[in-house]
Design a protein around this motif. Structure first.
Motif, PDB file in Angstrom:
ATOM      1  N   THR A 193       0.590  -1.093  -0.083  1.00  0.00           N
ATOM      2  CA  THR A 193      -0.029  -0.170  -0.155  1.00  0.00           C
ATOM      3  C   THR A 193       0.700   1.273   0.144  1.00  0.00           C
ATOM      4  O   THR A 193       0.405   2.312  -0.627  1.00  0.00           O
ATOM      5  CB  THR A 193      -0.863  -0.034   1.219  1.00  0.00           C
ATOM      6  OG1 THR A 193      -1.693  -1.042   1.414  1.00  0.00           O
ATOM      7  CG2 THR A 193      -1.753   1.108   1.202  1.00  0.00           C
ATOM      8  N   THR A 194       2.001   1.180   0.712  1.00  0.00           N
ATOM      9  CA  THR A 194       2.893   2.384   0.825  1.00  0.00           C
ATOM     10  C   THR A 194       3.944   2.362   0.046  1.00  0.00           C
ATOM     11  O   THR A 194       4.719   3.322  -0.068  1.00  0.00           O
ATOM     12  CB  THR A 194       3.443   2.659   2.252  1.00  0.00           C
ATOM     13  OG1 THR A 194       4.056   1.286   2.548  1.00  0.00           O
ATOM     14  CG2 THR A 194       2.289   2.751   3.079  1.00  0.00           C
ATOM     15  N   LYS A 195       3.939   1.649  -1.111  1.00  0.00           N
ATOM     16  CA  LYS A 195       5.051   1.401  -1.974  1.00  0.00           C
ATOM     17  C   LYS A 195       5.329   2.542  -2.881  1.00  0.00           C
ATOM     18  O   LYS A 195       6.454   3.072  -3.225  1.00  0.00           O
ATOM     19  CB  LYS A 195       4.903   0.231  -2.946  1.00  0.00           C
ATOM     20  CG  LYS A 195       5.880  -0.110  -3.817  1.00  0.00           C
ATOM     21  CD  LYS A 195       5.611  -1.234  -4.893  1.00  0.00           C
ATOM     22  CE  LYS A 195       6.677  -1.354  -5.707  1.00  0.00           C
ATOM     23  NZ  LYS A 195       6.595  -2.754  -6.700  1.00  0.00           N
ATOM     24  N   ALA A 196       4.348   3.271  -3.372  1.00  0.00           N
ATOM     25  CA  ALA A 196       4.549   4.477  -3.995  1.00  0.00           C
ATOM     26  C   ALA A 196       5.072   5.779  -3.021  1.00  0.00           C
ATOM     27  O   ALA A 196       5.873   6.250  -3.763  1.00  0.00           O
ATOM     28  CB  ALA A 196       2.871   4.970  -4.877  1.00  0.00           C
ATOM     29  N   MET A 197       4.397   5.703  -2.103  1.00  0.00           N
ATOM     30  CA  MET A 197       5.174   6.882  -1.185  1.00  0.00           C
ATOM     31  C   MET A 197       6.538   6.492  -0.947  1.00  0.00           C
ATOM     32  O   MET A 197       7.277   7.326  -1.133  1.00  0.00           O
ATOM     33  CB  MET A 197       4.291   6.854   0.020  1.00  0.00           C
ATOM     34  CG  MET A 197       4.714   7.830   1.216  1.00  0.00           C
ATOM     35  SD  MET A 197       5.920   7.508   2.076  1.00  0.00           S
ATOM     36  CE  MET A 197       5.620   5.901   2.644  1.00  0.00           C
TER      37      MET A 197
END
Length: 130
Positions: free
Chosen positions: A46-50
């Motif tokens: 879920t936080t990969k892009a951030m």
């Protein structure tokens, strides 16, 4: 003093390259994401892009620091030395301030904040007086 500033700032830059690799390349590896307080593979996904984006900020700070180190060396003349010093102050100052911001997110980030803050702050101070 210039050499000490270059060495310490180089350590800060190397750490930020490592942060880039962890955040932008290896983020979803189970051996990496727990280091950043991520509890599960689902959270990592879920936080990969951030994390990817944050990693590149770290890489750009490292690149700016390396350019500043090279310019501070004096091979290009006094104007480039001034530019190198300014670049090193901007990048190491940003790194150090980011370490302080990290600490404000919780006491459990004390070690990570110190790793980010100490070399950058030392590089900043040494560059300031170089």
């Amino acid at each position: 003093m210039v050499l000490a500033a270059q060495i310490v700032a180089g350590i800060a830059a190397a750490l930020h390259v490592m942060f880039f690799v962890f955040e932008s390349v290896l983020w979803t590896k189970p051996s990496i994401f727990p280091r950043f307080g991520v509890a599960s593979q689902e959270q990592a996904d879920t936080t990969k892009a951030m994390a990817y984006n944050q990693g590149f900020y770290n890489l750009f700070l490292a690149i700016g620091t390396v350019i500043g180190i090279a310019l501070l060396g004096g091979a290009g003349g006094p104007d480039l030395v001034i530019a190198g010093k300014a670049m090193m102050l901007l990048t190491t100052g940003s790194m150090a301030l980011a370490g302080i911001v990290l600490l404000t997110t919780g006491r459990h980030y004390l070690r990570a904040a110190a790793i980010q803050f100490i070399p950058a702050a030392a590089g900043f101070v040494l560059t300031l007086f170089a």
